[in-house]
Write a protein that holds these residues in place. Structure first.
Motif, mmCIF file in Angstrom:
data_model
loop_
_atom_site.group_PDB
_atom_site.id
_atom_site.type_symbol
_atom_site.label_atom_id
_atom_site.label_comp_id
_atom_site.label_asym_id
_atom_site.label_seq_id
_atom_site.Cartn_x
_atom_site.Cartn_y
_atom_site.Cartn_z
ATOM 1 N N MET A 1 -0.110 26.567 39.912
ATOM 2 C CA MET A 1 0.194 27.214 38.622
ATOM 3 C C MET A 1 -0.250 28.674 38.627
ATOM 4 O O MET A 1 0.481 29.568 38.230
ATOM 5 C CB MET A 1 -0.503 26.433 37.492
ATOM 6 N N GLY A 2 -1.457 28.943 39.105
ATOM 7 C CA GLY A 2 -1.942 30.314 39.123
ATOM 8 C C GLY A 2 -2.577 30.715 37.818
ATOM 9 O O GLY A 2 -2.406 30.062 36.780
ATOM 10 N N LYS A 3 -3.300 31.779 37.861
ATOM 11 C CA LYS A 3 -4.013 32.257 36.667
ATOM 12 C C LYS A 3 -3.051 32.987 35.736
ATOM 13 O O LYS A 3 -2.156 33.697 36.182
ATOM 14 C CB LYS A 3 -5.169 33.155 37.085
ATOM 15 N N ARG A 4 -3.308 32.823 34.438
ATOM 16 C CA ARG A 4 -2.443 33.448 33.428
ATOM 17 C C ARG A 4 -2.943 34.850 33.078
ATOM 18 O O ARG A 4 -4.139 35.113 33.094
ATOM 19 C CB ARG A 4 -2.421 32.583 32.153
ATOM 20 N N LEU A 5 -1.980 35.716 32.746
ATOM 21 C CA LEU A 5 -2.276 37.108 32.406
ATOM 22 C C LEU A 5 -1.601 37.451 31.088
ATOM 23 O O LEU A 5 -0.410 37.188 30.896
ATOM 24 C CB LEU A 5 -1.774 38.037 33.513
ATOM 25 N N SER A 6 -2.372 38.067 30.179
ATOM 26 C CA SER A 6 -1.821 38.531 28.898
ATOM 27 C C SER A 6 -1.807 40.051 28.851
ATOM 28 O O SER A 6 -2.731 40.712 29.340
ATOM 29 C CB SER A 6 -2.662 38.019 27.724
ATOM 30 N N LEU A 7 -0.753 40.591 28.245
ATOM 31 C CA LEU A 7 -0.718 42.015 27.892
ATOM 32 C C LEU A 7 -1.280 42.138 26.484
ATOM 33 O O LEU A 7 -0.825 41.455 25.560
ATOM 34 C CB LEU A 7 0.716 42.538 27.933
ATOM 35 N N ILE A 8 -2.273 43.011 26.322
ATOM 36 C CA ILE A 8 -2.964 43.186 25.040
ATOM 37 C C ILE A 8 -2.749 44.617 24.554
ATOM 38 O O ILE A 8 -3.031 45.575 25.273
ATOM 39 C CB ILE A 8 -4.479 42.919 25.193
ATOM 40 N N MET A 9 -2.270 44.763 23.297
ATOM 41 C CA MET A 9 -2.014 46.098 22.757
ATOM 42 C C MET A 9 -2.434 46.164 21.298
ATOM 43 O O MET A 9 -2.332 45.175 20.566
ATOM 44 C CB MET A 9 -0.517 46.439 22.849
ATOM 45 N N ILE A 10 -2.913 47.344 20.868
ATOM 46 C CA ILE A 10 -3.019 47.642 19.441
ATOM 47 C C ILE A 10 -2.057 48.784 19.160
ATOM 48 O O ILE A 10 -1.960 49.740 19.945
ATOM 49 C CB ILE A 10 -4.467 47.976 18.995
ATOM 50 N N VAL A 11 -1.317 48.681 18.042
ATOM 51 C CA VAL A 11 -0.245 49.643 17.774
ATOM 52 C C VAL A 11 -0.197 49.995 16.288
ATOM 53 O O VAL A 11 -0.677 49.246 15.429
ATOM 54 C CB VAL A 11 1.136 49.069 18.187
ATOM 55 N N LYS A 12 0.417 51.148 16.023
ATOM 56 C CA LYS A 12 0.772 51.525 14.656
ATOM 57 C C LYS A 12 1.913 52.538 14.725
ATOM 58 O O LYS A 12 1.777 53.590 15.367
ATOM 59 C CB LYS A 12 -0.419 52.129 13.896
ATOM 60 N N ASN A 13 3.033 52.196 14.103
ATOM 61 C CA ASN A 13 4.197 53.093 14.049
ATOM 62 C C ASN A 13 4.580 53.630 15.432
ATOM 63 O O ASN A 13 4.685 54.828 15.642
ATOM 64 C CB ASN A 13 3.934 54.253 13.072
ATOM 65 N N GLU A 14 4.810 52.701 16.351
ATOM 66 C CA GLU A 14 5.148 53.069 17.732
ATOM 67 C C GLU A 14 6.582 52.673 18.089
ATOM 68 O O GLU A 14 6.895 52.424 19.255
ATOM 69 C CB GLU A 14 4.172 52.398 18.705
ATOM 70 N N ALA A 15 7.480 52.627 17.098
ATOM 71 C CA ALA A 15 8.849 52.185 17.345
ATOM 72 C C ALA A 15 9.556 53.042 18.389
ATOM 73 O O ALA A 15 10.393 52.556 19.149
ATOM 74 C CB ALA A 15 9.643 52.192 16.035
ATOM 75 N N VAL A 16 9.211 54.319 18.457
ATOM 76 C CA VAL A 16 9.879 55.217 19.407
ATOM 77 C C VAL A 16 9.505 54.879 20.850
ATOM 78 O O VAL A 16 10.343 54.981 21.756
ATOM 79 C CB VAL A 16 9.513 56.693 19.097
ATOM 80 N N LEU A 17 8.259 54.452 21.085
ATOM 81 C CA LEU A 17 7.757 54.303 22.454
ATOM 82 C C LEU A 17 7.538 52.862 22.908
ATOM 83 O O LEU A 17 7.480 52.600 24.106
ATOM 84 C CB LEU A 17 6.422 55.054 22.580
ATOM 85 N N LEU A 18 7.413 51.933 21.970
ATOM 86 C CA LEU A 18 6.948 50.589 22.328
ATOM 87 C C LEU A 18 7.891 49.865 23.287
ATOM 88 O O LEU A 18 7.440 49.195 24.221
ATOM 89 C CB LEU A 18 6.742 49.759 21.062
ATOM 90 N N GLN A 19 9.197 50.000 23.067
ATOM 91 C CA GLN A 19 10.137 49.272 23.933
ATOM 92 C C GLN A 19 9.984 49.682 25.389
ATOM 93 O O GLN A 19 10.004 48.838 26.294
ATOM 94 C CB GLN A 19 11.580 49.499 23.461
ATOM 95 N N ARG A 20 9.831 50.987 25.622
ATOM 96 C CA ARG A 20 9.651 51.479 27.004
ATOM 97 C C ARG A 20 8.438 50.827 27.650
ATOM 98 O O ARG A 20 8.489 50.391 28.806
ATOM 99 C CB ARG A 20 9.488 53.005 26.982
ATOM 100 N N CYS A 21 7.341 50.760 26.910
ATOM 101 C CA CYS A 21 6.115 50.153 27.433
ATOM 102 C C CYS A 21 6.330 48.679 27.751
ATOM 103 O O CYS A 21 5.983 48.197 28.843
ATOM 104 C CB CYS A 21 4.987 50.313 26.418
ATOM 105 N N LEU A 22 6.887 47.935 26.795
ATOM 106 C CA LEU A 22 7.056 46.491 26.972
ATOM 107 C C LEU A 22 8.041 46.174 28.092
ATOM 108 O O LEU A 22 7.835 45.223 28.861
ATOM 109 C CB LEU A 22 7.494 45.851 25.659
#
Length: 355
Positions: A1-22
């Motif tokens: 199975m392997g170890k699990r990894l989570s992406l952790i983010m805090i955001v506010k009004n990041e609609a312009v940039l968030l998709q690129r990051c994700l």
């Protein structure tokens, strides 16, 4: 199975940039946890489109509290932390998987910061702790740090960061930093960080004041000590308060013997100093060539806080300008040609003008 990894983010009004990051990170993780501190745009909708789990959080001027709130909601063995104005730029699936399956350490990833400088767009590289076991938590209201005794290991993950173009964040950070400095008046780290915020807002006098405090109180053991010194010399140039610069350069020559940025900015400083009083300082002209050549000899060696080009194309161009001004046209053209081969626009333009 392997170890699990989570992406952790805090955001506010990041609609312009968030998709690129994700888009850049989603393929490497098993889970996306996003904590929203009060968005009024489409940030949440974008996050949900990537199957993120989204939580609301009341912002309280404490980055660690918000990040730890997000980390508490991770269900994985490991966490990867990114900000919305960052994105992964290399293929790092193997590096990440190998690290989390086989290491008991904190992963330091390379971040390349894009910012505006006097000569156009520059890129500075730093290494930051962003990949760590789920037990780790942050401390500090701002420029928060992972508190852990685990070793820090550089891994082959590279992210690009262009948030320094969004100056509203500088305004937001300054009151928090001032509060932290009131609590820790002699801590060089926070004076260094607030100086960078002021520099971004072109408030050079305030940047210089805080860099002086940082320089006076640092031990030279800090990973960011070279950046304090280099930024201090830039601030001295920007404010025209040239008096102390020569002593600082002489004092730090040995300590920064392997930092191209130091010799690059020292040459810039000497040019300003000589121009301010040619009669008194004219004898230092030869040091300009010497320092630029030293920067080229060191090269772009990837040191923490180093700006790309100070060991190559930017220095070649400036050395070319120096040769041109002093009438050494053959050497000037040679420097411009070498920088032009590295696609450095100012040198390409200068060469065209010399034909």
């Amino acid at each position: 199975m392997g170890k699990r990894l989570s992406l952790i983010m805090i955001v506010k009004n990041e609609a312009v940039l968030l998709q690129r990051c994700l888009e850049s990170a989603a393929k490497y993780v098993n889970e996306i946890v996003i904590v929203d501190t009060g968005s009024t745009d489409h940030t949440k909708e974008i996050a949900l489109a990537f199957n993120a789990t989204v939580y609301d959080y009341g912002w309280n001027n404490d980055f660690s509290a918000a990040r730890n709130f997000a980390l508490d909601r991770s269900t994985s063995d490991w966490n990867l932390v990114l900000d919305a104005d960052e994105f992964i730029s290399n293929d790092c699936a193997e590096a990440i998987r190998d690290f989390i399956e086989n290491k008991e350490a904190i992963g330091k990833i390379k971040r390349v910061d894009k910012f505006s400088g006097p000569d156009g767009i520059n890129y500075e590289q730093i290494y930051i702790s962003r990949l760590f076991p789920s037990s780790c938590r942050y401390s500090g209201k701002i420029h928060e740090q992972i508190i852990s005794d685990l070793p820090r290991v550089i891994i082959d993950v590279e992210i690009q960061h262009d948030g320094y173009f969004h100056q509203s964040k500088n305004e937001r950070n300054i009151p928090i930093l001032l509060e932290v400095i009131k609590e820790n008046p002699l801590d060089p780290y926070f004076h260094f960080q607030i100086a960078k915020e002021y520099r971004g807002l072109e408030r050079q006098e305030e940047a210089l004041a805080h860099l002086k405090i940082a320089y006076t109180n640092m031990t030279h053991q800090e990973s960011y000590a070279p950046s304090i010194i280099v930024n201090l010399i830039y601030a001295i140039i920007a404010t025209g308060q040239l008096g102390e610069g020569i002593q600082i350069i002489d004092r730090e020559l040995e300590f920064l013997n392997e930092y191209p940025d130091f010799f690059f900015v020292s040459a810039l400083y000497l040019l300003e100093l000589i121009s301010s009083d040619p009669e008194q300082y004219g004898g230092l002209v030869s040091l300009i060539e010497k320092y630029y050549k030293k920067a080229l000899e060191i090269g772009d060696n990837g040191r923490e806080g180093s700006v790309l080009g100070t060991g190559s194309y930017a220095t070649l161009h400036n050395l070319g300008v120096f040769y041109e001004v002093t009438g050494r046209m053959v050497e000037a053209k040679d420097c411009y040609a070498q920088a032009a081969e590295m696609n450095y626009p100012p040198s390409i333009e200068r060469l065209a003008g010399m034909q």
